[in-house]
Design a protein around this motif. Structure first.
Motif, PDB file in Angstrom:
ATOM      1  N   ARG A   1     -32.229 -19.311  -5.974  1.00  0.00           N
ATOM      2  CA  ARG A   1     -31.763 -18.038  -5.402  1.00  0.00           C
ATOM      3  C   ARG A   1     -32.075 -18.022  -3.909  1.00  0.00           C
ATOM      4  O   ARG A   1     -33.071 -17.428  -3.482  1.00  0.00           O
ATOM      5  N   PRO A   2     -31.261 -18.667  -3.102  1.00  0.00           N
ATOM      6  CA  PRO A   2     -31.564 -18.720  -1.662  1.00  0.00           C
ATOM      7  C   PRO A   2     -31.517 -17.352  -0.992  1.00  0.00           C
ATOM      8  O   PRO A   2     -32.264 -17.092  -0.052  1.00  0.00           O
ATOM      9  N   GLY A   3     -30.633 -16.460  -1.453  1.00  0.00           N
ATOM     10  CA  GLY A   3     -30.554 -15.135  -0.849  1.00  0.00           C
ATOM     11  C   GLY A   3     -31.843 -14.338  -1.034  1.00  0.00           C
ATOM     12  O   GLY A   3     -32.295 -13.645  -0.118  1.00  0.00           O
ATOM     13  N   ARG A   4     -32.455 -14.479  -2.214  1.00  0.00           N
ATOM     14  CA  ARG A   4     -33.701 -13.755  -2.467  1.00  0.00           C
ATOM     15  C   ARG A   4     -34.813 -14.277  -1.565  1.00  0.00           C
ATOM     16  O   ARG A   4     -35.595 -13.495  -1.007  1.00  0.00           O
ATOM     17  N   TRP A   5     -34.902 -15.605  -1.428  1.00  0.00           N
ATOM     18  CA  TRP A   5     -35.935 -16.178  -0.564  1.00  0.00           C
ATOM     19  C   TRP A   5     -35.716 -15.800   0.900  1.00  0.00           C
ATOM     20  O   TRP A   5     -36.669 -15.535   1.634  1.00  0.00           O
ATOM     21  N   LEU A   6     -34.444 -15.746   1.327  1.00  0.00           N
ATOM     22  CA  LEU A   6     -34.149 -15.353   2.698  1.00  0.00           C
ATOM     23  C   LEU A   6     -34.564 -13.903   2.944  1.00  0.00           C
ATOM     24  O   LEU A   6     -35.190 -13.579   3.969  1.00  0.00           O
ATOM     25  N   ALA A   7     -34.222 -13.006   1.998  1.00  0.00           N
ATOM     26  CA  ALA A   7     -34.605 -11.600   2.147  1.00  0.00           C
ATOM     27  C   ALA A   7     -36.123 -11.441   2.145  1.00  0.00           C
ATOM     28  O   ALA A   7     -36.686 -10.651   2.922  1.00  0.00           O
ATOM     29  N   THR A   8     -36.815 -12.212   1.293  1.00  0.00           N
ATOM     30  CA  THR A   8     -38.278 -12.149   1.260  1.00  0.00           C
ATOM     31  C   THR A   8     -38.875 -12.589   2.593  1.00  0.00           C
ATOM     32  O   THR A   8     -39.817 -11.964   3.101  1.00  0.00           O
ATOM     33  N   GLY A   9     -38.321 -13.658   3.171  1.00  0.00           N
ATOM     34  CA  GLY A   9     -38.825 -14.121   4.463  1.00  0.00           C
ATOM     35  C   GLY A   9     -38.624 -13.104   5.561  1.00  0.00           C
ATOM     36  O   GLY A   9     -39.525 -12.876   6.381  1.00  0.00           O
ATOM     37  N   VAL A  10     -37.455 -12.478   5.591  1.00  0.00           N
ATOM     38  CA  VAL A  10     -37.179 -11.467   6.615  1.00  0.00           C
ATOM     39  C   VAL A  10     -38.132 -10.285   6.473  1.00  0.00           C
ATOM     40  O   VAL A  10     -38.687  -9.777   7.462  1.00  0.00           O
ATOM     41  N   VAL A  11     -38.347  -9.816   5.230  1.00  0.00           N
ATOM     42  CA  VAL A  11     -39.242  -8.682   5.005  1.00  0.00           C
ATOM     43  C   VAL A  11     -40.670  -9.026   5.420  1.00  0.00           C
ATOM     44  O   VAL A  11     -41.368  -8.219   6.058  1.00  0.00           O
ATOM     45  N   LEU A  12     -41.128 -10.233   5.083  1.00  0.00           N
ATOM     46  CA  LEU A  12     -42.486 -10.632   5.452  1.00  0.00           C
ATOM     47  C   LEU A  12     -42.657 -10.722   6.967  1.00  0.00           C
ATOM     48  O   LEU A  12     -43.696 -10.315   7.509  1.00  0.00           O
ATOM     49  N   VAL A  13     -41.649 -11.242   7.659  1.00  0.00           N
ATOM     50  CA  VAL A  13     -41.734 -11.339   9.122  1.00  0.00           C
ATOM     51  C   VAL A  13     -41.795  -9.945   9.742  1.00  0.00           C
ATOM     52  O   VAL A  13     -42.629  -9.672  10.622  1.00  0.00           O
ATOM     53  N   LEU A  14     -40.908  -9.045   9.295  1.00  0.00           N
ATOM     54  CA  LEU A  14     -40.905  -7.687   9.846  1.00  0.00           C
ATOM     55  C   LEU A  14     -42.208  -6.949   9.528  1.00  0.00           C
ATOM     56  O   LEU A  14     -42.759  -6.240  10.385  1.00  0.00           O
ATOM     57  N   ALA A  15     -42.720  -7.113   8.303  1.00  0.00           N
ATOM     58  CA  ALA A  15     -43.966  -6.439   7.938  1.00  0.00           C
ATOM     59  C   ALA A  15     -45.135  -6.973   8.761  1.00  0.00           C
ATOM     60  O   ALA A  15     -45.983  -6.201   9.225  1.00  0.00           O
ATOM     61  N   SER A  16     -45.193  -8.290   8.954  1.00  0.00           N
ATOM     62  CA  SER A  16     -46.289  -8.862   9.749  1.00  0.00           C
ATOM     63  C   SER A  16     -46.212  -8.410  11.201  1.00  0.00           C
ATOM     64  O   SER A  16     -47.247  -8.128  11.825  1.00  0.00           O
ATOM     65  N   GLN A  17     -44.996  -8.292  11.740  1.00  0.00           N
ATOM     66  CA  GLN A  17     -44.861  -7.802  13.108  1.00  0.00           C
ATOM     67  C   GLN A  17     -45.307  -6.349  13.223  1.00  0.00           C
ATOM     68  O   GLN A  17     -45.967  -5.955  14.199  1.00  0.00           O
ATOM     69  N   ALA A  18     -44.958  -5.544  12.218  1.00  0.00           N
ATOM     70  CA  ALA A  18     -45.372  -4.134  12.247  1.00  0.00           C
ATOM     71  C   ALA A  18     -46.888  -4.004  12.178  1.00  0.00           C
ATOM     72  O   ALA A  18     -47.496  -3.218  12.923  1.00  0.00           O
ATOM     73  N   VAL A  19     -47.529  -4.774  11.293  1.00  0.00           N
ATOM     74  CA  VAL A  19     -48.989  -4.719  11.173  1.00  0.00           C
ATOM     75  C   VAL A  19     -49.647  -5.226  12.453  1.00  0.00           C
ATOM     76  O   VAL A  19     -50.630  -4.649  12.945  1.00  0.00           O
ATOM     77  N   HIS A  20     -49.102  -6.301  13.027  1.00  0.00           N
ATOM     78  CA  HIS A  20     -49.664  -6.854  14.264  1.00  0.00           C
ATOM     79  C   HIS A  20     -49.579  -5.833  15.402  1.00  0.00           C
ATOM     80  O   HIS A  20     -50.535  -5.619  16.153  1.00  0.00           O
ATOM     81  N   GLY A  21     -48.413  -5.177  15.521  1.00  0.00           N
ATOM     82  CA  GLY A  21     -48.260  -4.171  16.566  1.00  0.00           C
ATOM     83  C   GLY A  21     -49.164  -2.971  16.354  1.00  0.00           C
ATOM     84  O   GLY A  21     -49.682  -2.385  17.305  1.00  0.00           O
ATOM     85  N   LEU A  22     -49.384  -2.610  15.068  1.00  0.00           N
ATOM     86  CA  LEU A  22     -50.239  -1.463  14.773  1.00  0.00           C
ATOM     87  C   LEU A  22     -51.698  -1.755  15.106  1.00  0.00           C
ATOM     88  O   LEU A  22     -52.432  -0.874  15.579  1.00  0.00           O
ATOM     89  N   LEU A  23     -52.141  -2.989  14.885  1.00  0.00           N
ATOM     90  CA  LEU A  23     -53.549  -3.329  15.091  1.00  0.00           C
ATOM     91  C   LEU A  23     -53.881  -3.704  16.527  1.00  0.00           C
ATOM     92  O   LEU A  23     -55.022  -3.519  16.967  1.00  0.00           O
ATOM     93  N   THR A  24     -52.905  -4.224  17.260  1.00  0.00           N
ATOM     94  CA  THR A  24     -53.196  -4.727  18.608  1.00  0.00           C
ATOM     95  C   THR A  24     -52.782  -3.785  19.714  1.00  0.00           C
ATOM     96  O   THR A  24     -53.159  -4.002  20.873  1.00  0.00           O
ATOM     97  N   ASN A  25     -52.029  -2.742  19.401  1.00  0.00           N
ATOM     98  CA  ASN A  25     -51.589  -1.812  20.446  1.00  0.00           C
ATOM     99  C   ASN A  25     -52.771  -0.940  20.884  1.00  0.00           C
ATOM    100  O   ASN A  25     -53.320  -0.179  20.079  1.00  0.00           O
ATOM    101  N   PRO A  26     -53.188  -1.020  22.132  1.00  0.00           N
ATOM    102  CA  PRO A  26     -54.352  -0.220  22.570  1.00  0.00           C
ATOM    103  C   PRO A  26     -54.075   1.276  22.591  1.00  0.00           C
ATOM    104  O   PRO A  26     -55.014   2.081  22.687  1.00  0.00           O
ATOM    105  N   PHE A  27     -52.814   1.663  22.508  1.00  0.00           N
ATOM    106  CA  PHE A  27     -52.459   3.076  22.547  1.00  0.00           C
ATOM    107  C   PHE A  27     -53.050   3.830  21.356  1.00  0.00           C
ATOM    108  O   PHE A  27     -53.316   5.035  21.446  1.00  0.00           O
TER     109      PHE A  27
END
Length: 320
Positions: free
Chosen positions: A28-54
């Motif tokens: 199921r390549p579509g499922r793996w692709l969607a999982t990768g996109v979600v993980l990348v976006l979630a990791s970026q959101a968590v990174h921005g939340l933890l590192t933003n000095p604001f």
């Protein structure tokens, strides 16, 4: 003499059975692709939340367990608990009145639900807060005649009472529709079967109708309860310093800590609603008995099953 159907094993070119091929899972390549996109976006959101000095997480940690915040949290819990109980009791009474054969009870219940669901909660709270100015005295007696009981409303009620009464009045209107829908979801055949057995009306309701109705009532009412916890933030406008009111008051004094203080309030509301969701899971699981062949696994059971599956896979891999 009986006949039986025997399936012969597939044979190779020379006659003996061919070795069984390993069953491979469907790709199921579509499922793996969607999982990768979600993980990348979630990791970026968590990174921005933890590192933003604001967000000033050091100030968040400072304010999170301060006594003034905990005092406001306690008031939020008290208002929510009292309003939830009174609202549920009022909702049950209104739902029963709505389903009654008495036209007066049906009309009064429908009017109450229609009116309280139409008026914003903040308006109800402000109206109750200024009730003493609108009605200096309240009396019970004969219309246009003598009064038997008179209440002096010139002295304002305590802020806690105003908040609980206002939230309970609004909560009862919504809870009435939830309870009524749950009672109507029970199959009519259950009522007829219980009546055919000659069971008393109260026994039919408490032991047959209500347990089945709760399967539909609980999820919807928990949504109302979560909304009620968040709606307690409005009691700040009737001079009651709950969790949100304490945050607002501190933000006015410490203008540089507005964002971390709002994050503190957000974190506590998330914790409260998460605890309510946990209770909801176990209550729904309790009332699902008899309706489902297999009860949904608890989080602990899911963890144990996942660990068991990992051990089995590890043994298979090491045995090769």
């Amino acid at each position: 003499m009986t006949e039986s159907l025997v399936l012969a094993a597939p044979t190779g070119p020379s006659g003996p059975p061919a070795p069984a091929e390993r069953v491979r899972p469907l790709r199921r390549p579509g499922r793996w692709l969607a999982t990768g996109v979600v993980l990348v976006l979630a990791s970026q959101a968590v990174h921005g939340l933890l590192t933003n000095p604001f967000y000033q997480w050091d100030r968040f940690a400072y304010w999170f367990l301060r006594p003034v915040i905990l005092d406001g949290l306690l008031i939020t819990l008290q208002v929510a608990a009292y309003s939830a109980v009174l609202g549920l009791v009022g909702g049950v009474l209104l739902a029963l009145a709505r389903l009654s054969a008495n036209p007066v009870l049906r009309s009064v219940s429908w009017t109450y639900v229609w009116l309280l669901r139409s008026v914003p909660l903040i308006v109800v709270l402000l109206f109750l807060y200024n009730l003493g100015a609108l009605y200096p005295t309240l009396s019970i007696g004969v219309p246009f005649g003598p009064a038997f009981l008179t209440f002096d409303e010139s002295r304002p009620a305590p802020d806690m009472v105003i908040a609980v009464v206002g939230l309970s009045l609004a909560e009862a209107a919504y809870a009435a529709e939830v309870v009524r829908a749950g009672l109507l979801s029970v199959d009519q055949g259950q009522h007829e079967a219980a009546a055919a057995l000659g069971l008393p009306g109260r026994y039919r309701f408490t032991r047959i109708v209500l347990p089945q109705a709760l399967r539909a009532i609980v999820p919807s009412y928990v949504n109302l309860l979560i909304g009620l916890v968040k709606a307690t933030s409005l009691v700040f406008y009737v001079s009651l310093l709950d969790l949100f009111g304490s945050v607002q008051s501190l933000a006015g004094t410490y203008s540089g800590d507005v964002v971390p203080l709002l994050l503190v309030a957000t974190a506590w509301y998330v914790i409260l609603t998460s605890l309510i969701s946990v209770v909801q899971f176990y209550v729904e699981r309790h009332y699902a008995r008899g309706a489902l062949r297999t009860l949904p696994p608890t989080p602990a059971q899911r963890i144990r099953a996942a660990l068991r599956e990992l051990r089995v896979r590890f043994r298979k891999e090491t045995a090769r």
